[in-house]
Design an enzyme around this catalytic site. Structure first.
Site, PDB file in Angstrom:
ATOM      1  N   ALA A  43       1.007  -1.165  -0.051  1.00 35.82           N
ATOM      2  CA  ALA A  43       0.020  -0.027  -0.040  1.00 35.82           C
ATOM      3  C   ALA A  43       0.970   1.396  -0.274  1.00 35.82           C
ATOM      4  CB  ALA A  43      -1.066   0.003   1.151  1.00 35.82           C
ATOM      5  N   LYS A 105      11.180   4.471  14.784  1.00 32.92           N
ATOM      6  CA  LYS A 105      11.660   4.824  16.022  1.00 32.92           C
ATOM      7  C   LYS A 105      10.709   5.876  16.582  1.00 32.92           C
ATOM      8  CE  LYS A 105      14.110   6.991  12.785  1.00 32.92           C
ATOM      9  NZ  LYS A 105      14.453   6.743  11.482  1.00 32.92           N
ATOM     10  N   GLU A 129      13.979  -4.059  14.681  1.00 33.17           N
ATOM     11  CA  GLU A 129      15.550  -4.044  14.353  1.00 33.17           C
ATOM     12  C   GLU A 129      15.741  -2.729  13.476  1.00 33.17           C
ATOM     13  OE1 GLU A 129      18.098  -6.378  15.669  1.00 33.17           O
ATOM     14  OE2 GLU A 129      19.147  -4.260  15.180  1.00 33.17           O
ATOM     15  N   GLY A 187      21.082  14.440   0.098  1.00 30.44           N
ATOM     16  CA  GLY A 187      20.064  13.524   0.325  1.00 30.44           C
ATOM     17  C   GLY A 187      20.146  12.949   1.733  1.00 30.44           C
ATOM     18  N   GLU A 190      16.882  15.870   5.988  1.00 27.22           N
ATOM     19  CA  GLU A 190      15.356  16.125   5.298  1.00 27.22           C
ATOM     20  C   GLU A 190      15.686  17.650   5.037  1.00 27.22           C
ATOM     21  OE1 GLU A 190      13.116  13.612   5.227  1.00 27.22           O
ATOM     22  OE2 GLU A 190      14.661  12.241   6.049  1.00 27.22           O
ATOM     23  N   ASP A 201      16.041  12.617  16.617  1.00 26.10           N
ATOM     24  CA  ASP A 201      16.110  11.149  15.889  1.00 26.10           C
ATOM     25  C   ASP A 201      17.082  10.254  16.922  1.00 26.10           C
ATOM     26  OD1 ASP A 201      15.765   9.393  13.472  1.00 26.10           O
ATOM     27  OD2 ASP A 201      18.012   9.645  13.758  1.00 26.10           O
ATOM     28  N   LYS A 205      16.027   6.853  19.040  1.00 23.19           N
ATOM     29  CA  LYS A 205      16.714   5.687  19.027  1.00 23.19           C
ATOM     30  C   LYS A 205      17.214   5.050  20.581  1.00 23.19           C
ATOM     31  CE  LYS A 205      17.657   6.518  14.278  1.00 23.19           C
ATOM     32  NZ  LYS A 205      18.747   7.172  13.612  1.00 23.19           N
ATOM     33  N   GLY A 302      19.664   4.310   4.812  1.00 25.49           N
ATOM     34  CA  GLY A 302      19.825   3.818   3.389  1.00 25.49           C
ATOM     35  C   GLY A 302      19.040   2.577   3.091  1.00 25.49           C
TER      36      GLY A 302
HETATM   37  N1  HSE Z   1      17.929  10.203   9.596  1.00 25.97           N
HETATM   38  C1  HSE Z   1      18.632   9.345   9.990  1.00 25.97           C
HETATM   39  C2  HSE Z   1      20.148   9.560  10.268  1.00 25.97           C
HETATM   40  C3  HSE Z   1      18.672   7.962   9.706  1.00 25.97           C
HETATM   41  O1  HSE Z   1      20.564  10.611   9.824  1.00 25.97           O
HETATM   42  O2  HSE Z   1      20.983   8.664  10.622  1.00 25.97           O
HETATM   43  C4  HSE Z   1      17.216   7.319   9.680  1.00 25.97           C
HETATM   44  O3  HSE Z   1      17.076   6.775  11.181  1.00 25.97           O
END
Ligand code: HSE
Length: 437
Positions: A43, A105, A129, A187, A190, A201, A205, A302
């Site tokens: 989807a 996450k 994971e 890239g 963001e 982020d 984690k 990646g």
């Molecule tokens: N945006 C994250 C990073 C990767 O730069 O490590 C995805 O968790």
């Protein structure tokens, strides 16, 4: 044996990688899982993109809810991301008795307690994971490989974008803003890079790793989060001269009175292996009481590296879906009724060392005034350098490294130092970890 049918929600970078890896390695995967694993329905809102990847090898629809309600789907792979619709879909999939594999996450760090409770009740697995450090199998390692240990601390470079920016700033002497633009062009970052550069982020984690390392609930709100956007190339350079490298570290540490849970730029000795993790790579150090220090290194993002983690989870779920839920590895590594309520320490109670940079007038007594403030608060100086002033400048930079101390004492010292008439501007404070024991 009947193949496992997977419904994939979202076929962007990681979803596309998952589709490719599952197909390319299908023989190896079915030899491992004991049965074939096939994505039967995908989807995605972007049907053109989805169809170009899937190319007729699975059904493509734009209705994610139809996938979680599809009685032929055994496992739902959620790769939509975010905490909105992804949460609703995941809870619905669980309510429908489906196992879930996710890379989300943010969702787990913020709503994991609710999600795992729902999964527990329904006897389904939620595997994640890919949510931490992309292809690095840190969840499996913490939850199973290190299960004999009392985990003492975890320290990781778990955001590739910010690590890339710090590497470029150091190697090229470039400014934060310039490297950020480069990261966006490549890239990595963001268009809105806030989550990456402000440590959010990494805190997501870290929250997940702390939960499974210490057997505590997810407590993202209690994590201290400070990013790299205020770091200057000057401080990166001074740190280097003193034998340290600045990394954005996520640190979770067990102390007698609670757990430290913090993400911030950190000086670490250049001679440590982890200090030499450069560019977009990730690395996590885990200290267990029996094993000592272990280090996990690899690609944190990646298409195929992250797909590697997603597919490993699919194999794990395929192998254990017939196992009685009580005999599976618990979601958070510890039995759900044995989670600890040990508190997350407020930042003022955290113990670490510090790099302090002060801009001061170059005249007699200045150092004495500053060191008196530190001594009165019980802060011991480990090293100190005074930099030559630039041509025609009256102010000099003084850099001090402290021994370990409690953060609230350093806060008090900084306030007092900044109030001294000989101190010209705000004190720059960066935390320092030796990571030696
Ligand atoms: N945006 C994250 C990073 C990767 O730069 O490590 C995805 O968790």
């Amino acid at each position: 044996m009947k193949p496992i049918h997977v419904g994939l929600l979202g076929i962007g970078t990681v979803g596309g990688g998952t589709f490719t890896v599952l197909e390319r390695n299908c023989e190896e995967i079915s030899r491992r899982a004991g049965r074939a694993i096939a994505i039967t329905v995908v989807a995605d809102k972007d049907l053109t993109r989805a169809n170009s990847i899937v190319n007729g090898r699975a059904k493509v629809i734009d209705d994610a809810l139809a996938v979680v309600n599809d009685p032929n789907v055994d496992i739902v792979v959620e790769l939509i991301g975010g905490t909105g619709i992804a949460k609703e879909l995941m809870l619905k999939a669980i309510a429908n008795g489906k196992h879930v594999v996710t890379a989300n996450k943010a969702l787990l760090a913020k709503h994991g307690n609710e999600i795992f409770a729902a999964a527990q009740k329904k006897g389904v697995m939620v595997a994640f994971e890919a949510a931490v450090a992309g292809g690095v199998p840190i969840i499996k390692s913490l939850r199973e490989g290190l299960a004999a240990n009392r985990i003492e601390w975890i320290a990781g470079i778990i955001n590739g974008t910010s690590n890339f920016i710090l590497s470029e700033m150091r190697e090229k002497g470039a400014s934060f803003d310039d490297v950020l633009k480069q990261a966006q062009q490549l890239g990595y970052a963001e268009a809105d890079p806030t989550f990456d550069i402000e440590g959010i982020d990494a805190a997501h984690k870290l929250t997940i790793m702390a939960a499974i390392g210490f057997g505590i609930p997810m407590q993202f709100e209690a994590a201290y989060t400070e990013g790299i956007s205020k770091l200057t190339r000057e401080d990166i350079q001074y740190a280097e001269e003193l034998g340290y490298r600045i990394k954005l570290l996520g640190i979770a540490k067990r102390k007698a009175n609670g757990i430290e849970l913090r993400v911030h730029p950190t000086l670490i000795p250049t001679k440590r292996l982890i200090a030499n993790v450069e560019g977009v790579m990730n690395a996590i150090l885990v200290k267990g009481d029996a094993v000592g220090q272990t280090m996990f290194y690899g690609a944190g993002a990646g298409a195929e590296p992250t797909a590697s983690a997603v597919v490993a989870d699919l194999i794990d779920v395929a192998r254990t879906m017939t196992v009685d839920p009580e005999h599976r590895v618990p979601h958070l590594a510890f039995q759900p009724d044995k989670l600890s309520d040990i508190a997350i320490l407020p930042m003022g109670e955290v113990e670490t060392s510090y790099y302090l940079r002060l801009r001061v007038q170059d005249k007699p007594g200045v150092l004495a005034d500053i060191t008196r403030v530190l001594a009165d608060l019980g802060i011991s100086i480990d090293a100190m350098v005074q930099k030559e002033p630039s041509e025609g400048e009256a102010l000099v930079n003084i850099i001090m490294l402290t021994h370990r101390t409690i953060e609230k004492n350093v806060n008090a010292a900084i306030s007092k130092i900044e109030a001294l008439p000989v101190v010209a501007s705000k004190v720059t404070r960066i935390r320092l970890e030796e990571l030696d024991k």
